[in-house]
Motif scaffolding. Structure first.
Motif, mmCIF file in Angstrom:
data_model
loop_
_atom_site.group_PDB
_atom_site.id
_atom_site.type_symbol
_atom_site.label_atom_id
_atom_site.label_comp_id
_atom_site.label_asym_id
_atom_site.label_seq_id
_atom_site.Cartn_x
_atom_site.Cartn_y
_atom_site.Cartn_z
ATOM 1 N N ASP A 46 46.961 44.434 65.802
ATOM 2 C CA ASP A 46 46.933 43.696 67.069
ATOM 3 C C ASP A 46 47.497 42.294 66.918
ATOM 4 O OD1 ASP A 46 45.755 45.920 68.141
ATOM 5 O OD2 ASP A 46 43.746 45.048 68.293
ATOM 6 N N ASP A 47 47.518 41.778 65.690
ATOM 7 C CA ASP A 47 48.067 40.450 65.413
ATOM 8 C C ASP A 47 49.435 40.530 64.748
ATOM 9 O OD1 ASP A 47 45.974 38.564 66.269
ATOM 10 O OD2 ASP A 47 44.750 39.578 64.766
ATOM 11 N N GLY A 48 50.070 41.708 64.805
ATOM 12 C CA GLY A 48 51.380 41.854 64.188
ATOM 13 C C GLY A 48 51.334 41.851 62.675
ATOM 14 N N LEU A 49 50.207 42.259 62.112
ATOM 15 C CA LEU A 49 50.006 42.231 60.661
ATOM 16 C C LEU A 49 49.630 43.610 60.145
ATOM 17 C CD1 LEU A 49 47.854 38.969 60.456
ATOM 18 C CD2 LEU A 49 50.297 39.177 59.941
ATOM 19 N N ALA A 50 49.720 43.764 58.848
ATOM 20 C CA ALA A 50 49.258 44.974 58.175
ATOM 21 C C ALA A 50 48.622 44.573 56.857
ATOM 22 C CB ALA A 50 50.419 45.933 57.916
ATOM 23 N N VAL A 51 47.614 45.340 56.448
ATOM 24 C CA VAL A 51 47.055 45.191 55.111
ATOM 25 C C VAL A 51 47.647 46.298 54.248
ATOM 26 C CG1 VAL A 51 44.980 45.234 53.682
ATOM 27 C CG2 VAL A 51 44.914 44.152 55.935
ATOM 28 N N LEU A 52 48.414 45.904 53.256
ATOM 29 C CA LEU A 52 48.965 46.869 52.313
ATOM 30 C C LEU A 52 47.998 47.047 51.154
ATOM 31 C CD1 LEU A 52 52.768 45.995 51.950
ATOM 32 C CD2 LEU A 52 51.675 47.671 53.428
ATOM 33 N N VAL A 53 47.772 48.294 50.772
ATOM 34 C CA VAL A 53 47.025 48.602 49.564
ATOM 35 C C VAL A 53 48.029 49.056 48.513
ATOM 36 C CG1 VAL A 53 45.255 50.043 48.517
ATOM 37 C CG2 VAL A 53 44.962 49.233 50.847
ATOM 38 N N ILE A 54 48.049 48.343 47.411
ATOM 39 C CA ILE A 54 49.005 48.615 46.330
ATOM 40 C C ILE A 54 48.231 49.201 45.158
ATOM 41 C CG2 ILE A 54 50.742 47.612 44.795
ATOM 42 C CD1 ILE A 54 50.811 45.213 46.858
ATOM 43 N N ASP A 55 48.336 50.510 45.001
ATOM 44 C CA ASP A 55 47.644 51.200 43.916
ATOM 45 C C ASP A 55 48.522 51.120 42.675
ATOM 46 O OD1 ASP A 55 46.392 52.902 42.155
ATOM 47 O OD2 ASP A 55 46.519 54.686 43.424
ATOM 48 N N THR A 56 48.111 50.320 41.700
ATOM 49 C CA THR A 56 48.910 50.117 40.489
ATOM 50 C C THR A 56 48.972 51.357 39.612
ATOM 51 O OG1 THR A 56 47.043 49.329 39.154
ATOM 52 C CG2 THR A 56 48.256 47.682 40.470
ATOM 53 N N ARG A 57 48.100 52.321 39.872
ATOM 54 C CA ARG A 57 47.969 53.548 39.077
ATOM 55 C C ARG A 57 47.436 53.285 37.675
ATOM 56 N NH1 ARG A 57 50.455 57.768 41.949
ATOM 57 N NH2 ARG A 57 51.992 57.092 43.500
ATOM 58 N N ALA A 82 47.321 37.592 49.013
ATOM 59 C CA ALA A 82 47.124 38.847 48.285
ATOM 60 C C ALA A 82 46.085 38.640 47.204
ATOM 61 C CB ALA A 82 48.437 39.333 47.672
ATOM 62 N N ARG A 83 45.415 39.743 46.851
ATOM 63 C CA ARG A 83 44.387 39.687 45.808
ATOM 64 C C ARG A 83 44.116 41.087 45.278
ATOM 65 N NH1 ARG A 83 39.445 41.500 47.803
ATOM 66 N NH2 ARG A 83 38.284 40.416 46.192
ATOM 67 N N MET A 84 43.568 41.145 44.062
ATOM 68 C CA MET A 84 43.056 42.429 43.592
ATOM 69 C C MET A 84 41.820 42.772 44.400
ATOM 70 S SD MET A 84 40.732 41.763 40.230
ATOM 71 C CE MET A 84 39.511 42.904 40.905
ATOM 72 N N THR A 85 41.511 44.057 44.480
ATOM 73 C CA THR A 85 40.318 44.498 45.181
ATOM 74 C C THR A 85 39.607 45.536 44.338
ATOM 75 O OG1 THR A 85 39.473 45.293 47.324
ATOM 76 C CG2 THR A 85 41.453 46.357 46.487
ATOM 77 N N GLY A 86 38.292 45.599 44.474
ATOM 78 C CA GLY A 86 37.527 46.557 43.682
ATOM 79 C C GLY A 86 37.024 45.953 42.393
ATOM 80 N N GLY A 87 36.548 46.806 41.500
ATOM 81 C CA GLY A 87 35.922 46.353 40.267
ATOM 82 C C GLY A 87 36.859 45.692 39.296
ATOM 83 N N GLY A 88 38.152 46.009 39.387
ATOM 84 C CA GLY A 88 39.124 45.389 38.512
ATOM 85 C C GLY A 88 39.461 46.231 37.304
ATOM 86 N N PHE A 89 40.134 45.596 36.316
ATOM 87 C CA PHE A 89 40.591 46.245 35.093
ATOM 88 C C PHE A 89 41.593 47.362 35.411
ATOM 89 C CE2 PHE A 89 36.014 45.181 34.552
ATOM 90 C CZ PHE A 89 36.168 44.072 33.732
ATOM 91 N N GLY A 90 42.276 47.248 36.533
ATOM 92 C CA GLY A 90 43.147 48.290 37.040
ATOM 93 C C GLY A 90 42.849 48.506 38.503
ATOM 94 N N GLY A 91 43.369 49.585 39.053
ATOM 95 C CA GLY A 91 43.093 49.878 40.454
ATOM 96 C C GLY A 91 44.112 49.257 41.381
ATOM 97 N N SER A 92 43.632 48.687 42.476
ATOM 98 C CA SER A 92 44.522 48.295 43.570
ATOM 99 C C SER A 92 44.463 46.805 43.892
ATOM 100 C CB SER A 92 44.165 49.074 44.844
ATOM 101 O OG SER A 92 44.386 50.455 44.671
ATOM 102 N N ALA A 93 45.542 46.347 44.500
ATOM 103 C CA ALA A 93 45.607 45.021 45.113
ATOM 104 C C ALA A 93 45.836 45.214 46.609
ATOM 105 C CB ALA A 93 46.740 44.200 44.508
ATOM 106 N N ILE A 94 45.499 44.188 47.385
ATOM 107 C CA ILE A 94 45.790 44.198 48.810
ATOM 108 C C ILE A 94 46.655 42.996 49.146
ATOM 109 C CG2 ILE A 94 43.726 45.462 49.479
ATOM 110 C CD1 ILE A 94 42.490 42.788 50.382
ATOM 111 N N ALA A 95 47.452 43.157 50.195
ATOM 112 C CA ALA A 95 48.308 42.060 50.654
ATOM 113 C C ALA A 95 48.304 42.051 52.171
ATOM 114 C CB ALA A 95 49.728 42.238 50.124
ATOM 115 N N LEU A 96 48.132 40.870 52.749
ATOM 116 C CA LEU A 96 48.192 40.681 54.199
ATOM 117 C C LEU A 96 49.636 40.332 54.546
ATOM 118 C CD1 LEU A 96 46.553 40.487 56.867
ATOM 119 C CD2 LEU A 96 46.363 38.023 56.411
#
Length: 377
Positions: free
Chosen positions: A202-213, A323-337
């Motif tokens: 609604d604000d012309g934005l998206a939250v990207l989830v970047i799964d680093t694998r 942008a920031r990492m999300t979750g417990g860390g040590f891997g996983g995903s980052a998010i970006a607005l």
């Protein structure tokens, strides 16, 4: 989804006949990382990706489970479920039944078939999605009539005591309580929640989830070590939790505890600032707070990794507002607005940077704030 039957199974279908499915979502934590076990504030939202369980009651008191992501079948008496048993993924599901029984609820045997679209180990809470799907299924099948907070507590106990992962309650609360178009403000001190409007499109934005694998395992000790340091810091300060601490209090801590405690104190404050901005309709202004959260998780809490940092840095350079990492860390995903018109550019830049570094190319998707756990059919 056709259910595979085992020879000699004694099974009763759910009321109404036939197999029934329940599902629960993974989650993204917008901000408020590693503070749920310090009585802090978290701001997660549910994903469209869900774990589905096809479930029915068994009359023989056994727990039987199979998953499309795992080989083989787990089959054991409910009486044998407990700390460390069963091992592996099935412990998350069986542990929920164990926790409900331990709380005095009349839960019997269950047959489960699990299908998941929540990526495993990606920091998107696939484990909580499984637990919560099983919890709502058990609540329905056995007519427990429990509220969502009670189900969340059972899921947390399953993960803490049966699986042995020292997680807090944020993931389970998000999976059970989130609503579409909102983030969930969760106060882990008293369990209170508030739905905070959060509709980036609604604000012309998206939250990207970047799964680093890069796959993580929260029960491998590092997560537990962080939690132990937070609890030790509170004990040294003579406080019930670091929720009650101020930055000026931290000078009396041993040097190794100061950065861990500083992350908790500053992260809880950042959650409050983000919520205030969202309440004012200023979603675009939360980017610097996302950036500050990541810096704290990198330097004070030390739970990031090179791949997460690369994803965050490249996303910002390509146009992300934060942008920031999300979750417990040590891997996983980052998010970006990200502004919607920069989604492709950010996605391409991140994938190209990983390819240049000889890394596995990440999965990048737009996260839609979605509904919590429910019965599907």
């Amino acid at each position: 989804m056709a259910q595979r039957r085992l020879a000699g199974e004694d099974r009763r279908p759910a009321a109404g006949g036939g197999d029934v499915t329940w599902s629960a979502p993974g989650r993204v934590n917008l901000i408020g990382e590693h503070v749920d076990y310090a009585e802090g504030l978290c701001l997660p939202f549910a994903l469209a990706e869900r774990t589905v369980v096809e479930a029915s009651v068994r009359a023989d008191g056994r727990f039987v489970a199979r998953s499309d992501a795992e080989r083989g079948t787990t089959d054991l008496p409910l009486a044998d479920v407990g700390p460390g048993s069963p091992a592996g993924w099935a412990g998350y599901a069986a542990g929920v039944l164990w926790a409900l029984r331990a709380a005095g609820h009349p839960v019997g045997g269950m047959d489960l078939t699990v299908t998941a679209t929540v990526p495993l180990g990606a920091g998107l809470s696939s484990s909580a999605a499984l637990e919560c799907a099983v919890a709502v299924a058990a609540d329905d099948l056995f007519g427990l009539g429990l509220d969502r907070a009670s189900l969340a507590r059972a899921c947390v106990r399953a993960e803490n005591e049966v699986v042995g992962a020292a997680t807090g309650g944020m993931d389970q609360s998000a999976s059970l309580l989130c609503t579409a178009g909102h983030a969930l403000l969760l106060d882990t001190r008293d369990g209170s929640t508030r739905q905070v409007p959060f509709a980036p499109a609604d604000d012309g934005l998206a939250v990207l989830v970047i799964d680093t694998r890069v796959r993580h395992h929260l029960a491998d000790g590092r997560y537990g070590a962080r939690r132990a340091s937070v609890e030790k810091a509170a004990d040294v300060l003579g406080l019930p939790s670091l929720r009650d601490a101020a930055l000026d209090d931290l000078g009396s801590l041993d040097a190794e505890l100061v950065p861990r405690a500083r992350h908790i104190v500053t992260e809880i404050a950042r959650v409050g600032e983000v919520v205030a901005l969202l309440d004012d309709g200023r979603l675009r202004d939360i980017g610097p707070l996302l950036d500050a959260s990541h810096a704290s998780l990198v330097h004070d809490y030390e739970v990031s990794c090179a791949e997460l940092d690369l994803a965050v840095d490249v996303a910002r350079a390509a146009g992300a507002l934060g942008a920031r990492m999300t979750g417990g860390g040590f891997g996983g995903s980052a998010i970006a607005l990200v502004p919607i018109d920069r989604v492709d550019a950010v996605t391409d830049a991140v994938r190209a940077a990983f390819a240049r570094g000889g890394l596995t190319v990440p999965d990048v998707r737009v996260a839609e704030p979605s509904a919590g756990a429910h019965r599907d059919a």
